[in-house]
Design a protein around this motif. Sequence first.
Motif: not given
Length: 326
Positions: A209-210, A255-256, A273-274, A276
Motif C-alpha cells: 500500500r505504498d 504503506n509508505h 500515501d495509500l 494501510a
Amino acid sequence: MTVRAFFEAAKVEGVQSPYDTIHLKILYPAQIPDQLEKGRVIEPANPEKAPFPVVIFFNGYNCDAQQYQWLAVKLAERGLVVVLFNWITENLPGVISLTPGVDFEKMKPTIYPTAPTALALPALLTKLEQLQNQGVLAGMLDLQRIILGGHSAGGLVSLTNADPRFFPGVVASFSYGASSRGLLIIGYEPGTILPLPDSLPLLLMGGTRDGFMLTSSELYDVSPGDATLPVARTFQEAIAGGRNDSYLVILEGANHFSIVDEPDSTTVTPSLDLKATQSQEDLRLLMSEIIGLFIDTYVRHQPEASQELEQLLNSANPLIKSFERK
C-alpha cells in the motif's frame, strides 16, 4: 534490556553555516546501578553484549528522527547501539528541509557509482570514533560492524553506501520504502534502475500500500504498475546476488509510513500515501523482528537467528505477502 540515550552534534565539512550541523540521538543498552552515582546524568552501558555493533539510520525527507525511535529501541534491546539524527539543510536547491543527506551530484550518471552518496555519513563515523574514545560508550563500540538502515530516500542512502570500498566498517544494510530508480532531473533515462553495491548482505522491504511508490512516478517518467514494483525491480535488477544474503520482503497492507511512529502532516503529505489495511503496530513489530534477525544472522553470526529468520519469512503470516532471497 534497559535502553537509554544521549545527544551529540557533528559538523559536516563543506556545508555553509548554520546548515552544517547534525544533531544525533544515540540509543544504547544501559545498565541501571542499584544506586546511581551522585551527579551522574547518563547511566552506564551494559557491558554484557559489548562491543556493540552500530546501526546508523537515515530518515526519509522531512521525517523527524524521533518517528523512528520505536525501531531504535527495539534494536538497542537486542544489544545494538543505534544512531538517529536530524539534519536541517538545503539538500535540494532552494528547499530547507530535514534530510538524510543524499549527494545528488554524486548520484549523477557521470559519477555514480564511483563515489559515496551519503553527505552525512563521514561526519557520523567521525563522531562514533570520538565516542569510542570517551564517554559512556568508550571502548564498547564495534566500528568494524556498522549497519546502515533507512526509510524512503534514507533507505536509498543506506543501500547505495553499503560499500566497503568507501566505508570499510560497514557490513550490512537494510531499507524500507526505497528503490534505486534514477531521477530524471539529474540525467537518467526513464525507467532506469541504478545498480547497488553487491558485496554485503542487504535487506529490502516494501509495502503493498505504498502510495508514494505510485505518486512519485513523474520523477522517473515511468508508471510503476503497482506499489511494490519499484522495490521489486531494485531487488531483481540492481543486485546480482548469488550468496543468499540479499532479501526482498513485501509486507501485506503496509504503506509508505508504516515504519514511522506517526507521520507529520505539516511537513509531509500523508494524503499521497495509500491507507494501510493492516495494524501499523503489528507491521512495525514484524519489521523490527525481521531487521533484528537479519542483523543477528549476518552481522553477529548467530546460527539460531538464521533459523528463526527463515522460519519467520516462510511462515503463513498474513502480514507477509512474499519474500525472495538470492
